[in-house]
Design a protein around this motif. Structure first.
Motif, PDB file in Angstrom:
ATOM      1  N   ALA A  58       0.881  -1.169   0.000  1.00 58.35           N
ATOM      2  CA  ALA A  58       0.000   0.000   0.000  1.00 58.35           C
ATOM      3  C   ALA A  58       0.914   1.213   0.000  1.00 58.35           C
ATOM      4  N   CYS A  59       1.305   1.628  -1.181  1.00 49.91           N
ATOM      5  CA  CYS A  59       2.304   2.691  -1.335  1.00 49.91           C
ATOM      6  C   CYS A  59       1.619   4.021  -1.601  1.00 49.91           C
ATOM      7  N   GLU A  60       1.991   5.014  -0.824  1.00 51.23           N
ATOM      8  CA  GLU A  60       1.468   6.372  -0.991  1.00 51.23           C
ATOM      9  C   GLU A  60       2.634   7.318  -1.279  1.00 51.23           C
ATOM     10  N   VAL A  61       2.392   8.310  -2.090  1.00 53.12           N
ATOM     11  CA  VAL A  61       3.426   9.289  -2.439  1.00 53.12           C
ATOM     12  C   VAL A  61       2.821  10.681  -2.391  1.00 53.12           C
ATOM     13  N   CYS A  62       3.580  11.636  -1.917  1.00 56.41           N
ATOM     14  CA  CYS A  62       3.200  13.035  -2.077  1.00 56.41           C
ATOM     15  C   CYS A  62       4.415  13.797  -2.587  1.00 56.41           C
ATOM     16  N   CYS A  63       4.177  14.863  -3.309  1.00 55.46           N
ATOM     17  CA  CYS A  63       5.287  15.632  -3.867  1.00 55.46           C
ATOM     18  C   CYS A  63       4.940  17.116  -3.873  1.00 55.46           C
ATOM     19  N   ALA A  64       5.973  17.924  -3.797  1.00 60.21           N
ATOM     20  CA  ALA A  64       5.845  19.380  -3.848  1.00 60.21           C
ATOM     21  C   ALA A  64       7.142  19.922  -4.429  1.00 60.21           C
ATOM     22  N   TYR A  67     -14.588   6.395 -14.494  1.00 64.45           N
ATOM     23  CA  TYR A  67     -15.578   6.618 -15.556  1.00 64.45           C
ATOM     24  C   TYR A  67     -15.953   8.082 -15.733  1.00 64.45           C
ATOM     25  N   GLY A  68     -15.136   8.973 -15.186  1.00 71.04           N
ATOM     26  CA  GLY A  68     -15.338  10.387 -15.430  1.00 71.04           C
ATOM     27  C   GLY A  68     -16.554  10.991 -14.767  1.00 71.04           C
ATOM     28  N   GLY A  69     -17.058  10.343 -13.712  1.00 75.38           N
ATOM     29  CA  GLY A  69     -18.230  10.878 -13.035  1.00 75.38           C
ATOM     30  C   GLY A  69     -19.545  10.434 -13.639  1.00 75.38           C
ATOM     31  N   ALA A  70     -19.502   9.538 -14.631  1.00 78.44           N
ATOM     32  CA  ALA A  70     -20.749   9.060 -15.237  1.00 78.44           C
ATOM     33  C   ALA A  70     -21.543   8.192 -14.283  1.00 78.44           C
ATOM     34  N   ILE A  71     -20.842   7.579 -13.313  1.00 79.07           N
ATOM     35  CA  ILE A  71     -21.514   6.728 -12.327  1.00 79.07           C
ATOM     36  C   ILE A  71     -20.976   7.053 -10.941  1.00 79.07           C
ATOM     37  N   ALA A  72     -21.509   6.361  -9.934  1.00 75.61           N
ATOM     38  CA  ALA A  72     -21.029   6.511  -8.562  1.00 75.61           C
ATOM     39  C   ALA A  72     -19.627   5.937  -8.424  1.00 75.61           C
ATOM     40  N   HIS A  73     -18.951   6.317  -7.325  1.00 76.39           N
ATOM     41  CA  HIS A  73     -17.619   5.791  -7.028  1.00 76.39           C
ATOM     42  C   HIS A  73     -17.553   5.453  -5.548  1.00 76.39           C
ATOM     43  N   GLY A  74     -16.942   4.321  -5.227  1.00 74.96           N
ATOM     44  CA  GLY A  74     -16.866   3.890  -3.838  1.00 74.96           C
ATOM     45  C   GLY A  74     -15.917   4.692  -2.984  1.00 74.96           C
ATOM     46  N   GLY A  75     -14.991   5.417  -3.604  1.00 71.56           N
ATOM     47  CA  GLY A  75     -14.073   6.273  -2.866  1.00 71.56           C
ATOM     48  C   GLY A  75     -12.674   5.727  -2.733  1.00 71.56           C
ATOM     49  N   GLY A  76     -12.486   4.430  -2.946  1.00 69.05           N
ATOM     50  CA  GLY A  76     -11.150   3.850  -2.823  1.00 69.05           C
ATOM     51  C   GLY A  76     -10.301   4.131  -4.044  1.00 69.05           C
ATOM     52  N   ALA A  77      -9.031   4.510  -3.806  1.00 65.24           N
ATOM     53  CA  ALA A  77      -8.098   4.781  -4.895  1.00 65.24           C
ATOM     54  C   ALA A  77      -7.430   3.482  -5.343  1.00 65.24           C
ATOM     55  N   PHE A  78      -6.735   3.536  -6.480  1.00 67.87           N
ATOM     56  CA  PHE A  78      -6.115   2.353  -7.067  1.00 67.87           C
ATOM     57  C   PHE A  78      -4.600   2.319  -6.901  1.00 67.87           C
ATOM     58  N   SER A  79      -3.915   3.370  -7.303  1.00 67.23           N
ATOM     59  CA  SER A  79      -2.468   3.314  -7.497  1.00 67.23           C
ATOM     60  C   SER A  79      -1.713   3.003  -6.208  1.00 67.23           C
ATOM     61  N   GLY A  80      -0.694   2.176  -6.339  1.00 68.63           N
ATOM     62  CA  GLY A  80       0.157   1.797  -5.222  1.00 68.63           C
ATOM     63  C   GLY A  80      -0.347   0.609  -4.439  1.00 68.63           C
ATOM     64  N   LYS A  81      -1.496   0.036  -4.822  1.00 73.04           N
ATOM     65  CA  LYS A  81      -2.099  -1.063  -4.061  1.00 73.04           C
ATOM     66  C   LYS A  81      -2.030  -2.370  -4.841  1.00 73.04           C
ATOM     67  N   ASP A  82      -1.647  -3.453  -4.133  1.00 73.94           N
ATOM     68  CA  ASP A  82      -1.629  -4.769  -4.757  1.00 73.94           C
ATOM     69  C   ASP A  82      -3.041  -5.343  -4.799  1.00 73.94           C
ATOM     70  N   ALA A  83      -3.172  -6.562  -5.359  1.00 73.33           N
ATOM     71  CA  ALA A  83      -4.492  -7.136  -5.623  1.00 73.33           C
ATOM     72  C   ALA A  83      -5.250  -7.544  -4.378  1.00 73.33           C
TER      73      ALA A  83
END
Length: 388
Positions: free
Chosen positions: A40-46, A261-277
Motif C-alpha cells: 500500500a504505497c502512498e506518495v506526495c510531492c511538492a 468513468y469520469g463521473g458518469a456513475i457513482a464511485h466507492g471512494g477507494g483509490a487504485f495506485s500503489g495497491k496490490d491485488a
C-alpha cells in the motif's frame, strides 16, 4: 431527457499523477521480486520534494525507492530544474513501514477459513479492506466506456504526445482537459464545451498556445461534426507557467474519477495506485469492470452499473447490486453474474493475473478502456450467453 455530462483527464505530468506513477512503479518493482507482495504505497510531492510512504509486506530483498522515484520523474518529463521539480535535484524521502499485523492476518487467513473451515483455496484470502466498488460499461463507444471520459483521455494523451515529439515545443509536462458532452434520448450528440489547460514556457504567447492546441490537439481528437457550436477554452486564466509539483502539491489517489468513468456513475471512494491485488479497492473495481463489459458485450443490456461490497478479512462479498438503467432485466442479469463470476479476491487475482507487475500500464489516462489490459477482455461473453 436532454442533459450534459462533463469528464476530465490529466496528463502524466499533473502532480497527483506523478505520485500515482511513482507508487505503481514501486509496486511493480516489488511484484517482480515477490508476486505475493502486499503493498500500500502512498506518495506526495511538492517543490523539490517527493515523499514515499505506506505499508509493505514483501519478501523482495531490496527495492531501490530512490532510483525508482527519480527514474519515474525523469520519464514523466521533469528534467529541468527551472520547472521547480527535477529528477536529479529533488529530495526523495523513504518513509515505508511494515503492514499492520491486524490487516495481514485477515488477508492471510480469511473469515471463511477460520470460522467455516473451508478448504477451497480461493476462500483462504480475505479482502484487504472493507468498502464498496463499482464497475460500469456502456455501448456508446467502441471501448464500452462513457464517451466524455474517452474524449478527455484522448485529449490529454495527444497533449503529451505533441509535447514529447516537439511539435508544440512550448508545452511542459502538466496539463488537463475536460469535455462537456450533450446527450439527447440517452445518446451523445455533440460537444458543448472543451477545456484544455496546458503548462507552457514563459515566452509562449496566448495566441500561439491557443492556435497550437486547437490545431494539433483538439481537431485531431474530436470529430469536426461533434465540435459544431462548442465553446473552446484554452488556459482560461490566460497563463499556466508554474505547474507540476512546483505549482500544486501532488498526492496519490486524488484522481479517482479520472481513473474510472469520469463521473458518469457513482464511485466507492477507494483509490487504485500503489495497491496490490489484495486491496479490493483496486482488484474488485477491475473485476467489476470486467463483469460489466462482458455482460454488455453479450447483449444482456446496453449499459450496466455493478456495485460489490466487501468486509475486511472476508473472502466472499457481502453484497452485489446491478442497474441496467432500464435496458435489461436486472434480476436475470444478477442471476447470471452470480453463476458465472467469482468475486473472491484470490479468484480475481488468479483470473486477471493481478500478481504480475502490470500496474505502471494502468496509471495514466484511465484504468479502463485500454484494450490490452486483462479486465478489458471479452473472454466470458460466451459463458454469459450460455446462461441466458
Amino acid at each position: 431527457m436532454d442533459r450534459i455530462i462533463s469528464s476530465e483527464s490529466v496528463t502524466e505530468g499533473h502532480p497527483d499523477k506523478v505520485c500515482d506513477y511513482i507508487a505503481d512503479s514501486i509496486l511493480d518493482a516489488a511484484l517482480e521480486k515477490d508476486e505475493n507482495s502486499r503493498i500500500a504505497c502512498e506518495v506526495c510531492c511538492a517543490t523539490g520534494l517527493a515523499v514515499v510512504l505506506g505499508e509493505f509486506n514483501t519478501e523482495a530483498d531490496f527495492i531501490d525507492v530512490q532510483k525508482i522515484a527519480r527514474d519515474t520523474i525523469k520519464e514523466v518529463g521533469y528534467t529541468d530544474p527551472a520547472l521547480g521539480f527535477d529528477y536529479r535535484t529533488c529530495a526523495v524521502l523513504n518513509c515505508i513501514n511494515g503492514q499492520s499485523p491486524d490487516i495481514a492476518c485477515g488477508v492471510t487467513t480469511s473469515m471463511e477459513t477460520r470460522l467455516d473451515r473451508s478448504s477451497d483455496p480461493f476462500d483462504r484470502v480475505g479482502a484487504g479492506d472493507q468498502g464498496m466498488m463499482f464497475g460500469y460499461a456502456t455501448d456508446e463507444t467502441e471501448q464500452l466506456m462513457p464517451m466524455p471520459i474517452t474524449l478527455a483521455h484522448a485529449l490529454t494523451k495527444q497533449l503529451s504526445a505533441v509535447r514529447k515529439s516537439g511539435e508544440l515545443d512550448f508545452l511542459r509536462p502538466d496539463g488537463k482537459a475536460m469535455v462537456a458532452l450533450r446527450y439527447e434520448n440517452g445518446l451523445p450528440v455533440g460537444v458543448s464545451t472543451v477545456v484544455v489547460s496546458a503548462q507552457h514556457s514563459e515566452t509562449a504567447s496566448e495566441k500561439d498556445i491557443r492556435d497550437g492546441i486547437i490545431e494539433c490537439v483538439i481537431n485531431r481528437v474530436i470529430p469536426k461534426a461533434m465540435l459544431k457550436g462548442a465553446d473552446i477554452l484554452i488556459n482560461p486564466t490566460g497563463r499556466f507557467v508554474v505547474g507540476g509539483p512546483a505549482g500544486d502539491t501532488g498526492v496519490t489517489g486524488r484522481k479517482i474519477i479520472v481513473d474510472t468513468y469520469g463521473g458518469a456513475i457513482a464511485h466507492g471512494g477507494g483509490a487504485f495506485s500503489g495497491k496490490d491485488a489484495s486491496k479490493v479497492d483496486r482488484s474488485a473495481s477491475y473485476y467489476a469492470r470486467y463483469v460489466c463489459k462482458n455482460i454488455v458485450a453479450a447483449g444482456l443490456c446496453k449499459k450496466l452499473l455493478l456495485q460489490v461490497g466487501y468486509a475486511i478479512g472476508k473472502a466472499r462479498p457481502v453484497s452485489l447490486f446491478v442497474d441496467s438503467y432500464g435496458t435489461g432485466d436486472d434480476r436475470k442479469i444478477l442471476e447470471v453474474i452470480r453463476r458465472v463470476f467469482d468475486f473472491r479476491p484470490a479468484a480475481i487475482a488468479d483470473k486477471l493475473g493481478l500478481k504480475k507487475p502490470i500496474y505502471r500500464l494502468t496509471t495514466n489516462y484511465g484504468h479502463f478502456g485500454k484494450k490490452d489490459l486483462p479486465w478489458e477482455q471479452l473472454d466470458s461473453v460466451e459463458k454469459v450467453k450460455a446462461q441466458v
